[in-house]
Enzyme design. Structure first.
Site, PDB file in Angstrom:
ATOM      1  N   ARG A  36     -16.638  54.313 -41.502  1.00  0.00           N
ATOM      2  CA  ARG A  36     -16.023  53.100 -41.558  1.00  0.00           C
ATOM      3  C   ARG A  36     -14.573  53.804 -41.936  1.00  0.00           C
ATOM      4  NH1 ARG A  36     -19.191  47.927 -43.451  1.00  0.00           N
ATOM      5  NH2 ARG A  36     -19.903  47.513 -41.168  1.00  0.00           N
ATOM      6  N   GLY A 353     -26.491  46.541 -36.139  1.00  0.00           N
ATOM      7  CA  GLY A 353     -26.887  48.056 -36.867  1.00  0.00           C
ATOM      8  C   GLY A 353     -28.252  48.636 -36.484  1.00  0.00           C
TER       9      GLY A 353
END
Length: 395
Positions: A36, A353
Site C-alpha cells: 500500500r 482480500g
C-alpha cells in the site's frame, strides 16, 4: 469520467492534502508488507515534481476516536521514507503556518486521523480544519472511498479536489470493466457464502454475459436446483435468493456457469482423501461428504468460457484455495485468465482480500490488467453503490 486528476490541478506553491491508505500490516514495530505504501509513491512524487507540498492524511487500525499510541502512524515512517527515497516530516498536530514554512520538496505525514472522534463522524469542524491546512485536496485512497469521513468526503467539498494516481487507475479500471466494458464481459464470483454477495450478484446479472459461480456459494445454487450435498458448506436460508438470481439471469441473457463436478472429501484438511463426483440437480452425497473444490470438467468449462470473453472481473476463490489439493480449480482458472490477459485477448480486473491472496498463490496476479487491494470499496462499487469518497470528487 466526472472527476479531475492531478493533471487538472495547479500544484506549484500549493499545499496538497493527500488522503492515502497506508493501513499496512505491522509486526514487532516493523511494516511487513509495503504494497500500500509503494502504490502511493507516484502520486507523492508527481506533486513534489509539480512544485506542491504533499501533506499525507491517513488512518491506521481502529482507535475509535481515541489516541492509542500503538496505532500511531510513526511506525510507517521508515517504510515510507525508503519507498520515497527521502526524509518525511511527521506531524502530530498540523499547523498551517508551520507547514507553509517547510522547504520545497518536503513531504509531510500527519498523525492517524482516527485519533479524533470527529473523523469517522465526518464532523464539519474537522473537515474545515483540514481544509484550512491546504489549497488542494487529492484523494488517493479508493480503499477508504466507501466511508464518508472528514478526511475522505468532508474536506473534498471544501477545496478544489482530484483523484491521485492510484485512485485514477482504480476508477479507470473499474469503469472500464463494468460501466463501459468491451463485450462479452464475464465475472468469477466465488467465496464461502451467497449471503455476503447478494447485492453483488443481483447487480452483475443485469450487466454480464457470463457469471461463473464458485466456492461454497456454488453449493447453495446447486442445492436450489435440487442437489443434496451432505456436509458441504451451503446456506439453506438463501436457496430462494439463488433461485431468484438464476431467474433474473435468464431474463437478462446472462449465462450462469455452475460446477458440473467437484472434489469431494470427508474432512477439511490439506491432503485429505477425496474423489471427483459429478454435480447436478440429481446429486446425492452422504451426510459426511463435502464439496471442497470444482472438478476437472468444471475447470475445463470455465477455461473454455474465458476464451470467449473480452473482459473478466474476478472476486472470490473457486474452492478451498488455502489447502491443497482444493486449490486446483482456482489456480488453473487464474493461470488461464493470466495467459489470455498476457496475450492481449482479455482485460482482467480482480479485487477482494481472498481474491488477491488466491491469485498471488496461483502466480497469476502479476499478469492481470488490474488488481484492486481495496476490499470493501471494490465490493460496493461492484454492487453498483455510490461511494461517498468518489461522489465527493465529482460534486
Amino acid at each position: 469520467m466526472g472527476w479531475k486528476t492531478l493533471d487538472d490541478m495547479e500544484l506549484a506553491g500549493k499545499r496538497v492534502l493527500v488522503r492515502v491508505d497506508i493501513n499496512v500490516p505491522v509486526e514487532d514495530g516493523r511494516v511487513t508488507d509495503t504494497t500500500r505504501i509503494d502504490r502511493i509513491v507516484p502520486t507523492i512524487k508527481d506533486i513534489v515534481a509539480g512544485g506542491g507540498l504533499p501533506i499525507l492524511l491517513a488512518h491506521f487500525g481502529r482507535p475509535k476516536g481515541k489516541v492509542v499510541p500503538e496505532m500511531s502512524l510513526r511506525v510507517t515512517m521508515p517504510a515510507l521514507e525508503a519507498a520515497l527515497g527521502q526524509k518525511v516530516t511527521f506531524v502530530e498536530r498540523p499547523d498551517a503556518e508551520a507547514l507553509a514554512a517547510l522547504p520545497a520538496g518536503s513531504v509531510v505525514l500527519v498523525e492517524n486521523t482516527r485519533f479524533s472522534p470527529m473523523e469517522e463522524a465526518n464532523d464539519p469542524q474537522m473537515a474545515q480544519f483540514l481544509a484550512s491546512l491546504g489549497d488542494v485536496f487529492c484523494n488517493d485512497a479508493f480503499s477508504a472511498a466507501h466511508r464518508a469521513h472528514a478526511s475522505t468526503t468532508g474536506v473534498a467539498h471544501l477545496l478544489p479536489s482530484c483523484a491521485g494516481r492510484l485512485m485514477q487507475a482504480e476508477l479507470s479500471a473499474l469503469e472500464g470493466a463494468l460501466s463501459t466494458p468491451t463485450r462479452p464481459v464475464g465475472a468469477v464470483v466465488g467465496g464461502a457464502k451467497v449471503s455476503t454477495k447478494i447485492a453483488l450478484l443481483e447487480n452483475l446479472v443485469s450487466k454480464l454475459d457470463l457469471l461463473v459461480i464458485g466456492g461454497g456459494m456454488a453449493n447453495t445454487f446447486l442445492a436450489a436446483q435440487g442437489a443434496q450435498l451432505g456436509a458441504s458448506l451451503q446456506e439453506p436460508d438463501f436457496i430462494g435468493t439463488a433461485k431468484a438470481i438464476m431467474t433474473e439471469a435468464e431474463k437478462t441473457g446472462c449465462r450462469i456457469l455452475l460446477p458440473v463436478d467437484g472434489l469431494v472429501a470427508r474432512e477439511f484438511k490439506a491432503g485429505a482423501a477425496h474423489e471427483v463426483v459429478a454435480l447436478g440437480p440429481d446429486t446425492v452425497l452422504a451426510a459426511d461428504q463435502m464439496v471442497l473444490d470444482a472438478g476437472p470438467a468444471s475447470v475445463a468449462a470455465v477455461i473454455d468460457a474465458f476464451n470467449g470473453l473480452k473482459t473478466l472481473i474476478w472476486n472470490g476463490p473457486m474452492g478451498a484455495f488455502e489447502i491443497a489439493p482444493f486449490d486446483q480449480a482456482t489456480n488453473a482458472a487464474a493461470v488461464e485468465a493470466a495467459r489470455l490477459t498476457g496475450s492481449g485477448a482479455l482485460v482482467s480486473v480482480a479485487g477482494g482480500g481472498d481474491t488477491v491472496a488466491a491469485l498471488n498463490a496461483a502466480g497469476a496476479a502479476e499478469a492481470f490488467t488490474y488488481i484492486s487491494t481495496a476490499g470493501g470499496a471494490f465490493l460496493e462499487w461492484m454492487e453498483g453503490k455510490e461511494l461517498p469518497g468518489v461522489a465527493a470528487l465529482t460534486a
